[in-house]
Scaffold this active site. Sequence first.
Site, mmCIF file in Angstrom:
data_model
loop_
_atom_site.group_PDB
_atom_site.id
_atom_site.type_symbol
_atom_site.label_atom_id
_atom_site.label_comp_id
_atom_site.label_asym_id
_atom_site.label_seq_id
_atom_site.Cartn_x
_atom_site.Cartn_y
_atom_site.Cartn_z
ATOM 1 N N ASP A 12 0.974 -1.713 0.046
ATOM 2 C CA ASP A 12 0.350 -0.275 0.212
ATOM 3 C C ASP A 12 0.883 1.437 -0.235
ATOM 4 O O ASP A 12 1.588 1.566 0.972
ATOM 5 C CB ASP A 12 -0.990 -0.134 1.133
ATOM 6 C CG ASP A 12 -2.132 -1.253 1.375
ATOM 7 O OD1 ASP A 12 -2.717 -1.556 0.098
ATOM 8 O OD2 ASP A 12 -1.963 -1.692 2.761
ATOM 9 N N ASP A 131 -13.379 -2.887 -1.784
ATOM 10 C CA ASP A 131 -13.412 -3.213 -1.138
ATOM 11 C C ASP A 131 -14.698 -2.695 -0.322
ATOM 12 O O ASP A 131 -15.460 -2.363 -0.740
ATOM 13 C CB ASP A 131 -13.011 -1.662 -0.097
ATOM 14 C CG ASP A 131 -10.989 -0.992 -0.788
ATOM 15 O OD1 ASP A 131 -10.926 -2.463 -0.558
ATOM 16 O OD2 ASP A 131 -11.299 -0.948 -0.980
#
Length: 258
Positions: A12, A131
């Site tokens: 990330d 997500d």
Amino acid sequence: MSLAVRVIPCLDVDAGRVVKGVNFTGLRDAGDPVELARRYDAEGADEIVFLDITASSSDRETTYDVVRRTADQVFIPLTVGGGVRTPADFDRLLRAGADKVSLSTAAVRTPELIDQAAAQFGSQCVVLSVDTRRSATTPSGFEVTTHGGREGTGRDTLAWVREAVDRGVGEILLNSMDADGTREGYDVELIGLVRAAIDVPIIASGGAGRIEDFVPAVQAGADAVLAASVFHFGEVAIADVKASLAAAGLPVRPVTES
């Protein structure tokens, strides 16, 4: 013969650095993406996922230079996402060295982007990053979110993954927002529901904390297991994850000593 279960570190990236938080907040620095990718390649990772986590929310492009430098250092598939809005963005990332491109926010906003990318580059290049979080307002009990989990959509997760596969997505990166960063294990209920709904590969993401967490995710239906902080901070080794999967009778690609 079954395909090998893939073990995938996730980078990330925010402003050129690897970061990790809990439920996408409270980010802390975890290192240089190029150095981490090189290390994971040497340690036996099957793929690398590189997500520019603020590219969509801050309305900017993925850092192509970091992608290019990472691709130069690794010899395993590289999936890149963050800020991808058009087929031209897809093209630029693939030319920068990505093997696959991950869509999330833009695909929810403009589902036709999936059709366009699959037609132009092939479904094998198109990964949908979902997500999702638990919600009492959707039929499946799970809602799609966007902008790194910061915005709800009201869309049912199972309906969305079915539509996306019909449009040409070749793989689903399934991230449980409820489990993300908690280290309490993958959301096996979520994985099982999505597995029953679609027939493309699923990468399970969100919640890995211990060696014991990986096998249940695969048994629930995941084709690959993704983790971030437990790898970045040296708490779990890729080789140990593969040994655990193999001990459970699951096929893995052997780790070769480099």
